[in-house]
Motif scaffolding. Sequence first.
Motif, PDB file in Angstrom:
ATOM      1  N   GLY A   1       0.673  -1.356  -0.108  1.00  0.00           N
ATOM      2  CA  GLY A   1      -0.065  -0.139  -0.090  1.00  0.00           C
ATOM      3  C   GLY A   1       0.949   1.269  -0.289  1.00  0.00           C
ATOM      4  N   ASP A   2       0.218   2.392   0.044  1.00  0.00           N
ATOM      5  CA  ASP A   2       1.145   3.655  -0.025  1.00  0.00           C
ATOM      6  C   ASP A   2       1.486   3.882   1.479  1.00  0.00           C
ATOM      7  OD1 ASP A   2       1.604   6.516  -0.892  1.00  0.00           O
ATOM      8  OD2 ASP A   2       0.443   7.147   0.606  1.00  0.00           O
ATOM      9  N   PRO A   3       3.056   3.965   1.415  1.00  0.00           N
ATOM     10  CA  PRO A   3       3.705   3.590   2.728  1.00  0.00           C
ATOM     11  C   PRO A   3       3.197   5.005   3.600  1.00  0.00           C
ATOM     12  CG  PRO A   3       5.381   3.604   0.916  1.00  0.00           C
ATOM     13  CD  PRO A   3       3.974   3.549   0.260  1.00  0.00           C
ATOM     14  N   ASP A   4       3.007   6.050   2.950  1.00  0.00           N
ATOM     15  CA  ASP A   4       2.620   7.611   3.829  1.00  0.00           C
ATOM     16  C   ASP A   4       1.195   6.972   4.416  1.00  0.00           C
ATOM     17  OD1 ASP A   4       4.939   8.724   3.297  1.00  0.00           O
ATOM     18  OD2 ASP A   4       4.054   9.878   1.684  1.00  0.00           O
ATOM     19  N   THR A   5       0.343   6.364   3.503  1.00  0.00           N
ATOM     20  CA  THR A   5      -0.996   6.177   4.276  1.00  0.00           C
ATOM     21  C   THR A   5      -0.819   5.076   5.309  1.00  0.00           C
ATOM     22  OG1 THR A   5      -2.019   6.482   2.016  1.00  0.00           O
ATOM     23  CG2 THR A   5      -3.275   5.249   3.786  1.00  0.00           C
ATOM     24  N   ILE A   6       0.004   4.050   5.112  1.00  0.00           N
ATOM     25  CA  ILE A   6      -0.121   2.968   6.112  1.00  0.00           C
ATOM     26  C   ILE A   6       0.702   3.396   7.552  1.00  0.00           C
ATOM     27  CG2 ILE A   6       1.498   0.936   6.460  1.00  0.00           C
ATOM     28  CD1 ILE A   6       1.512   0.228   3.770  1.00  0.00           C
TER      29      ILE A   6
ATOM     30  N   LEU B   1       5.185  -0.096  13.562  1.00  0.00           N
ATOM     31  CA  LEU B   1       5.535  -1.057  12.455  1.00  0.00           C
ATOM     32  C   LEU B   1       7.036  -0.829  12.242  1.00  0.00           C
ATOM     33  CD1 LEU B   1       2.898  -0.318   9.822  1.00  0.00           C
ATOM     34  CD2 LEU B   1       2.774  -2.199  11.503  1.00  0.00           C
ATOM     35  N   GLY B   2       7.712  -0.839  13.334  1.00  0.00           N
ATOM     36  CA  GLY B   2       9.308  -0.788  13.176  1.00  0.00           C
ATOM     37  C   GLY B   2       9.520  -2.041  12.613  1.00  0.00           C
ATOM     38  N   GLY B   3      10.478  -2.052  11.569  1.00  0.00           N
ATOM     39  CA  GLY B   3      10.721  -3.392  11.242  1.00  0.00           C
ATOM     40  C   GLY B   3      10.157  -3.734  10.173  1.00  0.00           C
ATOM     41  N   ALA B   4       9.130  -3.373   9.801  1.00  0.00           N
ATOM     42  CA  ALA B   4       8.105  -3.946   8.464  1.00  0.00           C
ATOM     43  C   ALA B   4       8.668  -3.251   7.527  1.00  0.00           C
ATOM     44  CB  ALA B   4       6.802  -3.659   8.885  1.00  0.00           C
ATOM     45  N   GLN B   5       8.578  -3.984   6.439  1.00  0.00           N
ATOM     46  CA  GLN B   5       8.856  -3.494   4.888  1.00  0.00           C
ATOM     47  C   GLN B   5       7.681  -2.908   4.323  1.00  0.00           C
ATOM     48  OE1 GLN B   5       9.647  -6.383   1.841  1.00  0.00           O
ATOM     49  NE2 GLN B   5      11.502  -4.966   0.839  1.00  0.00           N
ATOM     50  N   LEU B   6       7.510  -1.729   3.765  1.00  0.00           N
ATOM     51  CA  LEU B   6       6.173  -1.210   3.295  1.00  0.00           C
ATOM     52  C   LEU B   6       6.875  -0.883   1.796  1.00  0.00           C
ATOM     53  CD1 LEU B   6       5.569   1.795   5.737  1.00  0.00           C
ATOM     54  CD2 LEU B   6       4.764  -0.769   5.842  1.00  0.00           C
ATOM     55  N   ILE B   7       5.806  -1.482   0.717  1.00  0.00           N
ATOM     56  CA  ILE B   7       5.839  -1.425  -0.406  1.00  0.00           C
ATOM     57  C   ILE B   7       4.637  -0.785  -1.307  1.00  0.00           C
ATOM     58  CG2 ILE B   7       6.206  -2.536  -2.642  1.00  0.00           C
ATOM     59  CD1 ILE B   7       8.291  -4.409  -1.259  1.00  0.00           C
ATOM     60  N   ASP B   8       4.800   0.149  -1.957  1.00  0.00           N
ATOM     61  CA  ASP B   8       3.622   0.663  -2.699  1.00  0.00           C
ATOM     62  C   ASP B   8       3.685  -0.181  -4.401  1.00  0.00           C
ATOM     63  OD1 ASP B   8       1.742   1.876  -4.414  1.00  0.00           O
ATOM     64  OD2 ASP B   8       2.411   3.829  -4.139  1.00  0.00           O
ATOM     65  N   PRO B   9       2.835  -1.112  -4.398  1.00  0.00           N
ATOM     66  CA  PRO B   9       2.978  -1.693  -5.907  1.00  0.00           C
ATOM     67  C   PRO B   9       3.089  -0.845  -7.008  1.00  0.00           C
ATOM     68  CG  PRO B   9       1.435  -2.894  -4.399  1.00  0.00           C
ATOM     69  CD  PRO B   9       1.724  -1.581  -3.780  1.00  0.00           C
ATOM     70  N   ALA B  10       2.148   0.118  -7.039  1.00  0.00           N
ATOM     71  CA  ALA B  10       2.168   1.054  -8.224  1.00  0.00           C
ATOM     72  C   ALA B  10       3.444   1.740  -8.476  1.00  0.00           C
ATOM     73  CB  ALA B  10       1.086   2.099  -7.772  1.00  0.00           C
ATOM     74  N   ALA B  11       4.105   2.080  -7.451  1.00  0.00           N
ATOM     75  CA  ALA B  11       5.252   2.781  -7.505  1.00  0.00           C
ATOM     76  C   ALA B  11       6.697   2.124  -7.181  1.00  0.00           C
ATOM     77  CB  ALA B  11       5.575   3.996  -6.505  1.00  0.00           C
ATOM     78  N   SER B  12       6.438   0.850  -7.138  1.00  0.00           N
ATOM     79  CA  SER B  12       7.624  -0.047  -6.951  1.00  0.00           C
ATOM     80  C   SER B  12       8.725  -0.278  -7.901  1.00  0.00           C
ATOM     81  CB  SER B  12       7.302  -1.327  -6.118  1.00  0.00           C
ATOM     82  OG  SER B  12       8.288  -2.304  -6.243  1.00  0.00           O
ATOM     83  N   GLU B  13       9.806  -0.400  -7.651  1.00  0.00           N
ATOM     84  CA  GLU B  13      10.674  -0.725  -9.030  1.00  0.00           C
ATOM     85  C   GLU B  13      10.711  -2.123  -9.382  1.00  0.00           C
ATOM     86  OE1 GLU B  13      14.615  -1.645  -6.047  1.00  0.00           O
ATOM     87  OE2 GLU B  13      14.481   0.138  -7.377  1.00  0.00           O
ATOM     88  N   LEU B  14      10.002  -3.078  -8.390  1.00  0.00           N
ATOM     89  CA  LEU B  14       9.645  -4.478  -8.861  1.00  0.00           C
ATOM     90  C   LEU B  14       8.878  -4.643  -9.974  1.00  0.00           C
ATOM     91  CD1 LEU B  14       9.760  -5.721  -5.273  1.00  0.00           C
ATOM     92  CD2 LEU B  14      11.505  -5.864  -7.054  1.00  0.00           C
ATOM     93  N   ARG B  15       7.791  -3.524 -10.374  1.00  0.00           N
ATOM     94  CA  ARG B  15       6.657  -3.581 -11.120  1.00  0.00           C
ATOM     95  C   ARG B  15       6.707  -4.268 -12.204  1.00  0.00           C
ATOM     96  NH1 ARG B  15       2.250   1.005 -11.949  1.00  0.00           N
ATOM     97  NH2 ARG B  15       0.478  -0.223 -13.168  1.00  0.00           N
ATOM     98  N   GLN B  16       7.976  -3.571 -12.940  1.00  0.00           N
ATOM     99  CA  GLN B  16       8.186  -3.877 -14.264  1.00  0.00           C
ATOM    100  C   GLN B  16       8.652  -5.514 -14.486  1.00  0.00           C
ATOM    101  OE1 GLN B  16       7.567  -2.201 -17.382  1.00  0.00           O
ATOM    102  NE2 GLN B  16       8.238  -4.149 -18.370  1.00  0.00           N
ATOM    103  N   GLY B  17       9.676  -5.808 -13.740  1.00  0.00           N
ATOM    104  CA  GLY B  17       9.854  -7.401 -13.598  1.00  0.00           C
ATOM    105  C   GLY B  17       8.788  -8.410 -13.286  1.00  0.00           C
TER     106      GLY B  17
END
Length: 724
Positions: free
Chosen positions: A411-416, A427-443
Amino acid sequence: MARGVYVTGIDRGDGRQVVELGVMELLTRQVDRVGVFRPLVHDRPDRMFELLRARYRLTQEPDTVYGLDYGTASALQAERGTDELISRLVESFHRVARDYDVVLVLGTDFAATQLPDELALNARLANECGASVIAVVGGKDQGPESVRAEARNAFRAYEALGCDVMGLVVNRVAAGDRDAIAEGLRVQVPAPCYVLPDHPALAAPTVAQVTRALGGTVLLGDDSGLARDALGFVFGGAMLPNLLSALTPGCMVITPGDRADLVVGALAAHSASTPSIAGLVLTMDERPAASILRLAERLAPGTPVISVAEGSFPTAARLFALEGKLNAATPRKAETALGLFERHVDTAGLVERLSVARGGRVTPMMFEHDLLEQARALRRRVVLPEGTEERVLRAADVLLRRDVCDLTLLGDPDTIRKKAADLGADLGGAQLIDPAASELRQGFAERYAQLRAHRGATVELAYDVVADVNYFGTLMVDAGLADGMVSGSVHSTAATIRPAFEIIKSTGATRGAGEAGARGGAGEACAAARPPAAIVSSVFFMCLADKVLVYGDCAVNPDPDAEQLADIAVQASATAARFGVEPRVAMLSYSTGTSGSGADVDKVREATRLVRASHPELLIEGPIQYDAAVEPSVAATKLPESEVAGRATVLIFPDLNTGNNTYKAVQRSAGAVAVGPVLQGLRKPVNDLSRGALVQDIVNTVAITAIQAQAAQAVPAAQEETSA
């Protein structure tokens, strides 16, 4: 007679409530009936007992918990001597002990008790009650050598007084000194020693505790806001830019109530998470205008704003003397305390020293304890696609505080971060990823297009598909960036598991659709199965009052044929065994043995034959009716020679209609805790949640997923190849 465990100390301020909570956690993993005894009490109800009662669902009557209040005990000792005092307290202990398998004794607190030689009093009580001692020493604001000396003296004192000292806990030491203290005690004290670092969140009062201590009035804020930890205090009297630069995460802002600029500025900073604050205290009984309060409520909904009558100086004096306490109203502190205890105490070794044999009963709480312990033993990463959902955030908070597994939230990290701050979730220690903006999306788009090329998928189309949180999470699991996924608290079953059917494939399955297909087109369950499964199926762990049963399949396959039913039984047996339930399989039908006939009964009979042929080691009976499967008296009449009848632990239903209705009927009518559905047969674990899932349901499902991931990674690499 019950065995007793006596937790005591040598002085006040040792934070032994962390140890008392941790020991209670260990005891309730082993036995069903745990009693609590507090020999001497200041006030009733005692906050520690109330915490234990709420958390561990104790049914013990509060009046039986306490021996005497301190005033009465002091007078009795002065008038009639220590022997009479000890006799009265031991008599009270035995009234508790006769009704329980083990009793946790909470020693005196060394706080203005007017009792001479309190350490000796605790030692004698422990001896007279036949209880082993866990001694706690506080190490706050002390150097390593001082702490080691005090710990050695505590051990020698209790040992010299004849106590069976099963362990020594040194608590609240500086984090940087922990290893040096532990190493020194290892060679200096002839008993297991455990060293716990000081944890700021445990000493921090909650906003609610601050409010009570100051006699404040809540102008704004909800229960979640009042439960936040006040990790520091920032006093505002300067201009707004200076205040903003002084803010720290989790702080409370103390400012005169007529400084509307500081009130609005601090709440705006919280809204932008720069940083998130615990709340505000407005001094001098000055309250902002109604228009300012309305703006404040819109800026930071739920964030507490408290008004107090005193000025800043007396307010500061009260605050700096205030320390957080564990109680029933601070469940997050309890999770933090247990996480700290479990990280730094050899719990397996301590359980062995407790000498409390595991009971034959398996209660829902024992099962839940075991899940967390198994998951913690070999850490895995679980991705939670619904990262902005409140229940998911609360569950993540629990999992991270208890150190159960690593987490990725989508989800959007700022919203989370904003929602977590509003809930007081860490949430200290948790990884937060926004699928729409992630560098992983293309791969991920290229990977998905490759897997779905036979369905005409292109990279351009896939680029949009993989922005969906469930597809993105599943692709993380596929790529090894996460070990498992849990979703479904706000998504349908089809939306949750369809990506797994499309992406997490194996060469081991060739057939089967499933309820997910009927619900929305996820008809490739067969292609997603993990060898040697023929289909993807599900089980529920049904936690009854005294045992755990495994029900399958209650969520996926509408009308399995005989071969599919046999596969479900084999998979369910393996799942049961993995989670500590000895598999004895009942293939359910409306007929028992040879008493009935017809297509439905014949299907179950054939499925039973197939399992016996392929897995002769499994204990299985079928066809069999539910009552004959679980009730010994009925089994004695209908199938007297069966090794399963009356003792079944894995119950396989002939179709989804029967299974789904039965699990819900048992859940609602018998008060069972239903954990699931747990999917089985997938190459890597993906699990679905009910949209009505509670926070504890999510915690349990994530733990199960982590345990499944442990097993999945043991599969030989050759079996892990993906077939596009």
